[in-house]
Design a protein around this motif. Structure first.
Motif, mmCIF file in Angstrom:
data_model
loop_
_atom_site.group_PDB
_atom_site.id
_atom_site.type_symbol
_atom_site.label_atom_id
_atom_site.label_comp_id
_atom_site.label_asym_id
_atom_site.label_seq_id
_atom_site.Cartn_x
_atom_site.Cartn_y
_atom_site.Cartn_z
ATOM 1 N N ARG A 97 44.522 49.720 -8.938
ATOM 2 C CA ARG A 97 43.724 49.316 -7.580
ATOM 3 C C ARG A 97 42.891 50.259 -7.184
ATOM 4 N NH1 ARG A 97 45.823 44.563 -6.516
ATOM 5 N NH2 ARG A 97 44.792 44.204 -4.585
ATOM 6 N N ALA A 98 41.750 49.966 -7.182
ATOM 7 C CA ALA A 98 40.547 51.086 -6.731
ATOM 8 C C ALA A 98 39.901 50.288 -5.375
ATOM 9 C CB ALA A 98 39.772 51.492 -7.769
ATOM 10 N N LYS A 99 39.783 51.237 -4.325
ATOM 11 C CA LYS A 99 38.980 50.678 -3.265
ATOM 12 C C LYS A 99 37.603 50.393 -3.448
ATOM 13 C CE LYS A 99 42.146 52.472 0.273
ATOM 14 N NZ LYS A 99 42.402 53.332 1.274
ATOM 15 N N VAL A 100 36.915 49.361 -3.231
ATOM 16 C CA VAL A 100 35.569 49.324 -3.546
ATOM 17 C C VAL A 100 34.649 48.916 -2.275
ATOM 18 C CG1 VAL A 100 33.715 47.820 -4.682
ATOM 19 C CG2 VAL A 100 35.922 48.343 -5.818
ATOM 20 N N LEU A 101 34.010 50.037 -1.615
ATOM 21 C CA LEU A 101 33.250 49.640 -0.274
ATOM 22 C C LEU A 101 31.908 50.401 -0.726
ATOM 23 C CD1 LEU A 101 35.678 50.519 2.337
ATOM 24 C CD2 LEU A 101 34.690 48.376 2.023
ATOM 25 N N SER A 102 31.004 49.744 -1.076
ATOM 26 C CA SER A 102 29.539 49.947 -1.210
ATOM 27 C C SER A 102 28.941 50.199 0.196
ATOM 28 C CB SER A 102 28.685 49.044 -2.072
ATOM 29 O OG SER A 102 28.533 47.723 -1.274
ATOM 30 N N ASN A 103 27.810 50.767 0.118
ATOM 31 C CA ASN A 103 27.040 51.114 1.498
ATOM 32 C C ASN A 103 26.627 49.932 2.089
ATOM 33 O OD1 ASN A 103 27.162 53.827 0.950
ATOM 34 N ND2 ASN A 103 25.279 54.051 0.026
ATOM 35 N N THR A 104 26.245 48.715 1.183
ATOM 36 C CA THR A 104 25.708 47.526 2.007
ATOM 37 C C THR A 104 26.932 47.040 2.716
ATOM 38 O OG1 THR A 104 24.493 47.360 -0.057
ATOM 39 C CG2 THR A 104 24.352 45.426 1.464
ATOM 40 N N ILE A 105 28.175 47.036 2.076
ATOM 41 C CA ILE A 105 29.343 46.217 2.876
ATOM 42 C C ILE A 105 29.695 47.044 3.986
ATOM 43 C CG2 ILE A 105 31.887 45.429 2.466
ATOM 44 C CD1 ILE A 105 31.404 45.347 -0.520
ATOM 45 N N VAL A 223 10.324 44.894 10.148
ATOM 46 C CA VAL A 223 9.745 46.224 9.486
ATOM 47 C C VAL A 223 9.065 46.084 8.402
ATOM 48 C CG1 VAL A 223 11.218 47.980 10.622
ATOM 49 C CG2 VAL A 223 12.128 46.610 8.602
ATOM 50 N N SER A 224 8.692 44.677 7.906
ATOM 51 C CA SER A 224 8.241 44.325 6.715
ATOM 52 C C SER A 224 6.869 45.119 6.245
ATOM 53 C CB SER A 224 7.925 42.817 6.626
ATOM 54 O OG SER A 224 7.215 42.035 7.668
ATOM 55 N N GLU A 225 6.192 45.395 7.308
ATOM 56 C CA GLU A 225 4.942 46.058 6.819
ATOM 57 C C GLU A 225 5.092 47.602 6.506
ATOM 58 O OE1 GLU A 225 2.997 47.220 11.106
ATOM 59 O OE2 GLU A 225 3.091 45.064 10.784
ATOM 60 N N LEU A 226 6.399 48.106 6.654
ATOM 61 C CA LEU A 226 6.733 49.545 6.595
ATOM 62 C C LEU A 226 7.096 49.724 4.982
ATOM 63 C CD1 LEU A 226 7.085 49.653 9.576
ATOM 64 C CD2 LEU A 226 8.892 51.312 9.283
ATOM 65 N N GLY A 227 7.213 48.628 4.234
ATOM 66 C CA GLY A 227 7.456 48.717 2.941
ATOM 67 C C GLY A 227 8.949 49.174 2.491
ATOM 68 N N LEU A 228 9.810 49.177 3.436
ATOM 69 C CA LEU A 228 11.246 49.684 3.093
ATOM 70 C C LEU A 228 12.057 48.553 2.410
ATOM 71 C CD1 LEU A 228 12.461 50.407 6.700
ATOM 72 C CD2 LEU A 228 11.548 51.986 5.265
ATOM 73 N N VAL A 229 12.601 49.282 1.166
ATOM 74 C CA VAL A 229 13.678 48.242 0.350
ATOM 75 C C VAL A 229 15.051 48.618 0.376
ATOM 76 C CG1 VAL A 229 11.521 47.797 -1.292
ATOM 77 C CG2 VAL A 229 12.708 50.029 -1.606
ATOM 78 N N THR A 230 15.829 47.911 -0.275
ATOM 79 C CA THR A 230 17.116 47.842 -0.453
ATOM 80 C C THR A 230 17.305 48.619 -1.842
ATOM 81 O OG1 THR A 230 17.645 45.986 -1.464
ATOM 82 C CG2 THR A 230 18.014 46.108 1.079
ATOM 83 N N PRO A 231 18.818 49.313 -1.920
ATOM 84 C CA PRO A 231 18.891 49.984 -3.171
ATOM 85 C C PRO A 231 18.723 49.092 -4.189
ATOM 86 C CG PRO A 231 20.714 50.631 -1.689
ATOM 87 C CD PRO A 231 19.682 49.499 -0.913
ATOM 88 N N ALA A 232 19.100 47.536 -4.041
ATOM 89 C CA ALA A 232 18.978 46.685 -4.948
ATOM 90 C C ALA A 232 17.555 46.400 -5.294
ATOM 91 C CB ALA A 232 19.745 45.464 -4.650
#
Length: 259
Positions: A97-105, A223-232
């Motif tokens: 069993r391995a803990k899975v906690l991504s940055n998004t979660i 913040v849509s005009e800043l052009g920020l994107v997620t890791p995905a």
């Protein structure tokens, strides 16, 4: 109003009653049965208010438990052991069993729990007398149930005022804001962005629902005009920011983006 902590002082000097702990334990144990009885016996508007309050409490409890409960998943162990395995073990996969906690979660859970790493962790509480001005109404100006908000507010684009007869809280047009000067702490740049909503006012949920913006309030900005994107690779549309000034004094809203 009592002046001074005389109850705490008395407890410090003379201690509590000998049966204090036992009485407290019994009171807490009775509370469950009392609530159950209320849920069964209350009728009408009281029952509605009680159900609404219990629903909110349960929802908050579930959120807190969900935040603390870390998701886990099973991973196969691929290491090959030397020597032959007995037949009854061949169809079994050894797993760990391995803990899975991504940055998004993690980020989502923080948002759900209402906790952010903010530039202003502590702010001065605003008294109700300072926040609202009492409006006298009626032919003889004897009614005092209306309140005028004296702080900056946000009401949204499709807002329509209630008829004056039913409007309890008046939000003046001159103190309504739709844009904020938001500073990005890493880019060291300031942008004039649209406000989407008021997420949390530190003075209480009533001010949050009214859209009141005081120092320390968490707001959501576009913040849509800043052009920020997620890791995905998806474009970030809304992001939270904290108000760092007193908008009613400055005539504008200055905020720092929470990244």
């Amino acid at each position: 109003m009592p002046q001074g902590d005389y109850i705490e002082l008395h407890q410090k000097h003379h201690g509590r009653r000998p049966d204090y702990e036992e009485r407290k334990r019994k009171r807490v144990a009775r509370e469950v049965h009392k609530r159950s009885e209320q849920a069964r016996k209350l009728l009408g508007a009281k029952a509605k208010r009680f159900a609404k309050k219990r629903y909110a409490e349960k929802a908050q409890m579930k959120k807190t438990l969900k935040m603390h409960d870390e998701s886990t998943k099973r991973d196969k162990v691929e290491d090959v052991q030397e020597g032959a395995l007995p037949p009854y073990l061949l169809d079994r996969d050894q797993t760990q069993r391995a803990k899975v906690l991504s940055n998004t979660i993690k980020q989502k859970r923080k948002e759900k729990a209402g906790k952010w790493d903010v530039p202003l962790p502590k702010v001065r509480p605003v008294a109700e007398e300072e926040m609202f001005k009492v409006m006298r109404t009626g032919k003889r100006k004897t009614k005092q149930w209306k309140r005028m908000v004296t702080k900056a507010t946000f009401v949204g684009p499709g807002f329509t005022r209630k008829p004056p007869k039913y409007e309890r809280f008046i939000r003046p047009t001159g103190l309504r804001f739709t844009k904020a000067h938001v500073t990005h702490p890493e880019l060291k740049c300031t942008f004039n962005l649209d406000i989407i909503s008021v997420k949390k006012n530190p003075n209480g949920p009533m001010y949050t629902s009214l859209g009141v913006m005081t120092r320390g309030t968490i707001i959501e900005v576009n913040v849509s005009e800043l052009g920020l994107v997620t890791p995905a690779g998806k474009v970030v549309w809304g992001k939270y920011a904290q108000v760092t000034n007193n908008p009613e004094n400055d005539g504008c809203i200055n905020a720092v983006l929470l990244v």
